[in-house]
Design a protein around this motif. Structure first.
Motif, short mmCIF file in Angstrom:
data_model
loop_
_atom_site.label_atom_id
_atom_site.label_comp_id
_atom_site.label_asym_id
_atom_site.label_seq_id
_atom_site.Cartn_x
_atom_site.Cartn_y
_atom_site.Cartn_z
N GLU A 1 -39.81 -44.20 109.68
CA GLU A 1 -40.13 -45.54 109.20
C GLU A 1 -41.21 -45.46 108.13
OE1 GLU A 1 -40.07 -48.86 108.08
OE2 GLU A 1 -38.96 -48.95 109.98
N PHE A 2 -40.93 -46.04 106.95
CA PHE A 2 -41.90 -46.02 105.86
C PHE A 2 -42.45 -47.40 105.53
CE2 PHE A 2 -38.94 -42.44 104.54
CZ PHE A 2 -39.72 -41.46 105.14
N ASP A 3 -41.95 -48.46 106.17
CA ASP A 3 -42.37 -49.81 105.80
C ASP A 3 -42.33 -50.75 107.01
OD1 ASP A 3 -43.22 -51.78 103.99
OD2 ASP A 3 -41.18 -52.37 103.51
N GLY A 4 -42.68 -50.24 108.17
CA GLY A 4 -42.56 -51.03 109.39
C GLY A 4 -43.80 -51.80 109.73
N PRO A 5 -43.76 -52.43 110.87
CA PRO A 5 -42.68 -52.42 111.87
C PRO A 5 -41.49 -53.26 111.41
CG PRO A 5 -44.45 -53.86 112.60
CD PRO A 5 -44.90 -53.23 111.32
N ARG A 6 -40.30 -52.80 111.83
CA ARG A 6 -39.06 -53.47 111.43
C ARG A 6 -37.99 -53.33 112.52
NH1 ARG A 6 -38.57 -54.62 105.57
NH2 ARG A 6 -40.75 -54.62 104.99
N ASN A 7 -37.02 -54.25 112.46
CA ASN A 7 -35.77 -54.07 113.19
C ASN A 7 -34.89 -53.22 112.29
OD1 ASN A 7 -36.31 -55.75 115.48
ND2 ASN A 7 -36.03 -57.52 114.16
N ARG A 8 -34.42 -52.12 112.81
CA ARG A 8 -33.65 -51.17 112.01
C ARG A 8 -32.32 -50.87 112.67
NH1 ARG A 8 -35.76 -50.74 106.87
NH2 ARG A 8 -37.93 -50.08 106.90
N GLU A 9 -31.47 -50.20 111.92
CA GLU A 9 -30.18 -49.77 112.45
C GLU A 9 -29.77 -48.46 111.80
OE1 GLU A 9 -27.26 -52.80 111.54
OE2 GLU A 9 -27.91 -52.90 109.46
N TYR A 10 -28.87 -47.79 112.47
CA TYR A 10 -28.27 -46.59 111.90
C TYR A 10 -26.87 -46.46 112.48
CZ TYR A 10 -29.38 -44.09 116.25
OH TYR A 10 -29.46 -43.70 117.56
N PHE A 11 -26.07 -45.63 111.85
CA PHE A 11 -24.68 -45.47 112.23
C PHE A 11 -24.38 -43.99 112.41
CE2 PHE A 11 -25.06 -49.34 109.86
CZ PHE A 11 -24.24 -50.23 110.53
N ALA A 12 -23.44 -43.71 113.30
CA ALA A 12 -22.92 -42.36 113.46
C ALA A 12 -21.41 -42.44 113.37
CB ALA A 12 -23.35 -41.75 114.78
N LYS A 13 -20.82 -41.62 112.54
CA LYS A 13 -19.38 -41.57 112.35
C LYS A 13 -18.91 -40.19 112.74
CE LYS A 13 -15.35 -42.66 110.37
NZ LYS A 13 -14.50 -43.74 110.79
N LEU A 14 -17.94 -40.15 113.67
CA LEU A 14 -17.36 -38.88 114.11
C LEU A 14 -16.00 -38.71 113.48
CD1 LEU A 14 -18.26 -39.00 117.91
CD2 LEU A 14 -19.66 -38.22 115.97
N ILE A 15 -15.77 -37.51 112.98
CA ILE A 15 -14.49 -37.18 112.35
C ILE A 15 -13.93 -35.96 113.07
CG2 ILE A 15 -13.35 -36.49 110.21
CD1 ILE A 15 -15.84 -37.82 108.78
N ARG A 16 -12.76 -36.14 113.63
CA ARG A 16 -12.09 -35.04 114.35
C ARG A 16 -11.51 -34.05 113.35
NH1 ARG A 16 -10.29 -35.39 119.59
NH2 ARG A 16 -10.48 -37.65 119.44
N ASP A 17 -11.67 -32.76 113.62
CA ASP A 17 -11.07 -31.73 112.81
C ASP A 17 -9.55 -31.89 112.88
OD1 ASP A 17 -9.94 -29.25 111.91
OD2 ASP A 17 -11.83 -28.24 112.34
N PRO A 18 -8.87 -31.93 111.74
CA PRO A 18 -7.42 -32.13 111.79
C PRO A 18 -6.67 -31.00 112.48
CG PRO A 18 -8.19 -31.82 109.53
CD PRO A 18 -9.39 -31.87 110.40
N ASP A 19 -7.30 -29.83 112.61
CA ASP A 19 -6.66 -28.71 113.30
C ASP A 19 -6.84 -28.77 114.82
OD1 ASP A 19 -5.85 -27.69 110.86
OD2 ASP A 19 -7.65 -26.46 110.64
N GLU A 20 -7.66 -29.72 115.31
CA GLU A 20 -7.89 -29.85 116.75
C GLU A 20 -6.61 -30.36 117.41
OE1 GLU A 20 -10.50 -32.71 119.50
OE2 GLU A 20 -11.69 -31.52 118.10
N ALA A 21 -6.24 -29.71 118.47
CA ALA A 21 -4.98 -30.08 119.17
C ALA A 21 -5.11 -31.38 119.91
CB ALA A 21 -4.58 -28.97 120.13
#
Length: 138
Positions: A118-138
């Protein structure tokens, strides 16, 4: 697979995201792939650093503030000098990165953790996580 996370920060905060991200990855069923983490804020950042000594977080924020101090001579003065400095800090530290997923687990070193800065808080913040499956995964 995308997950939205929310958090409340304090001034100059360093917040661990490690356990939330690890749990998301391990609960996804993805064995091989990629996890991308990002935040949509321009006065915050994401990093990977050691979790062993909590004083290391103080050192991290202290050095970032030493390198980019809050000052009144920034050309950008939309909000406050702290806001202007936060934009520079965010741009230099970064707001996203990707980590491999291997055998159903996030690949992190034994002393590495994922942190929201945090560089400018206090604040309500959010973040995202995106999972990508390896196309070779069975």
């Amino acid at each position: 697979m995308l997950k939205h996370f929310k958090l409340q920060t304090a001034e100059r905060d360093v917040v661990s995201l490690t356990e939330e991200i690890k749990a998301f990855v391990e609960g996804s069923g993805i064995r091989e792939g990629l996890c991308t983490i990002c935040t949509p804020h321009t006065t915050a950042g994401l990093t990977i650093t050691s979790f062993w000594d909590p004083n290391g977080f103080l050192d991290l924020q202290d050095e970032i503030c030493r390198l980019i101090p809050t000052r009144i001579d920034f050309k950008h003065q939309h909000d406050t000098p702290q806001d202007a400095a936060g934009h520079v800090k965010s741009s230099l530290i970064g707001v996203s990165f990707s980590l491999p997923i291997h055998e159903g687990k996030l690949l992190l070193g034994h002393s590495q953790g994922i942190y929201f800065l945090e560089f400018d808080g206090p604040r309500n913040r959010e973040y995202f996580a995106k999972l990508i499956r390896d196309p070779d995964e069975a």
